[in-house]
Design a protein around this motif. Sequence first.
Motif: not given
Lengths: 360, 309
Positions: A38, A40, A42, A194-196, A200, A229, B114, B208, B213, B215, B217-220, B222
């Motif tokens: 996406p 977004g 960033l 992309f898989d936050p 993490a 963290k 974001t 999440l 995480v 934070q 984020t779009e589509g986080m 996943a």
Amino acid sequence: MNRRTLLKGSAAALAAVGLARPALAQEPLKIGFIYVGPIGDLGWSFQHDQGRLAVEEEFGDRVETVYLESVPEGADAERAMTQMALQGCKLIFATSFGYMDPVINVAAKFPDVMFEHATGYKRADNVATYDARFYEGRAVMGTIAGRMTKSNKIGYIGSFPIPEVIQGINSTFIHARKVNPEVEISVVWAYTWFDPAKEADAAKALIEQGVDVILAHTDSTAPLAEAAKTEGVIGFGQASDMLDFAPSPRVSAIVDNWAPYYIDRVQKMLDGAWTSTATWGGIGEGEVQIGEITSAVPEEVKAEALALADAIAKKEYHPFTGPLNKQDGSAWLAEGETADDATLAGMNFFVEGISGDIPS
Amino acid sequence: MIGSIDPILLIASLMVASTPILLAALGELVVEKAGVLNLGVEGMMITGAIAGFIAAVETGSPFAGFVAAAAAGAALSLIFALLTQFLLSNQVATGLALTLFGIGFSALIGQGYTGIRPPATPRLDLGPLSDLPVIGPILFRHDPMVYVSLALVVAVGLFLRRSRAGLILRAVGESHDAAHALGYKVVRIRILAILFGGACAGLGGAYLSLVRVPQWTEGMTAGAGWIALAIVVFASWRPGRVLAGAYLFGGVTVLQLNLQAAGVAIPVQYLSMAPYLITILVLVVISADRSRAALNAPAALGKSFHASS
């Protein structure tokens, strides 16, 4: 406004459009962009979209851009690009490595549509490739990492074992070792761009192993959020500035700047001078920028890092300069020799000193 | 080199990694037990993630965030409930649409959020319990949501097995016609179940974006919602097994990253596919005894009900 005046108004508007039409020299050039994540995020996709916006700003009415975000690599990308070509896009930017074969397939079906594929190596008459020398930026980050680590363990979250990522890992390690002979690097492959949550988790696993500097070659800011963290852990912005995490954990960043390239290529399309090329710019060309080095980094380290970036920009120094050995100890580059682009573009080995295998 | 992985830290991070899918899967289990298949888990999770994030950032309270997330998840599931229970739309198609809608909607309302850090969710202070060796770090040093999710497993288990309301809910899921003939409000019960599922998915999403995480984020999410759906089947619709499934899946995911970080020489591809491989393996083992596996699946799952039929 009642309905009648509204109708009148729209009739007038229609007439105006009808009249204006012949006056236009030509239809605007329609340009498509497909992003792997996406906007977004960033990170990676965000920066490509910044390039798209720069194109719109530069050319105004002469171009029309469309984009699709979060397009999975593989068959779905082929469908997305076919759809764009059918919609009348004459220039399509495919902005992820995994779009490589789909681009080649779709390009064969639409010889009149020009394609630009980021970070790949397959070209055709209507397929150009472009890439940035991220490894030049990694050399600078590696220097900072080597100076800053207290545990002498730095961690690297890789996406997929492809040359672009392997260059980055090698460059980081070479330059961290150069300033800190004790340093060791742990590489974790996330197998995703992309898989936050997974990014993490990977950062967390590294931190639990005693790593205190995290570098990532994935697309979101999640590794920085995880680093935040734990006290004393630092990281770097990847693809985008990620200044939200400055001054710490984000102490600097590699910023991809696609705008000059995109504007240049669109200009060539408008001039009818587009040809299939392979472009690979780095710090010197402005495609890779070093994000602000924050106050968390001591002045002398900052100066050292900036001096390195400067030397790379002026082509006085190449990040892959011998003597360098491959991981198995065999010689790669002799004293003073620098790596050629073909070797770098196909890089599939770690340099000496990195432990662990590259998954094949 | 395996020795360099601290098993205590590993188990503790496994619990954190598994909590989002555990919450979402528990909610979906209740929904499916009532005979409704809601494939919109992913959409409800991500809506909960952004709603919880916004609420937590604006109020400064993670607790408010979780409440808002549950409310948002439930609100989104209400759309699904209205469409499938009153307008009798196809549940599979509506659920998929809900996921697509949730992902787009969350991206829209999350535009300005974001790169912001949410307020930290404090860990529960359990005093001397947290200082116990081994057990302390594993069990007693988590944030409250981990305990909420565990309590929910027990509560859902007791509700379905031991309470009259649970029996009615299961009856509706087995045969809505019979339940209707007995005078139970099939549609009302199903809507309540759908709302519960939505609230749980919302909580999972907020976990999440606020804790794991943390934070936006779009589509986080996943794909976490799809894993939750798979875990319900994997668990053959039993809350205890949902817990086992979620922890197994989260555990293998975390373990493979830890093994890589520790430099264990196992080819990464095998580690990456391990969670999925184990899921398939367990599914095969569970379904080996066909009659028993089928016994637990709600008989009216995915079927529309109208009092006239």
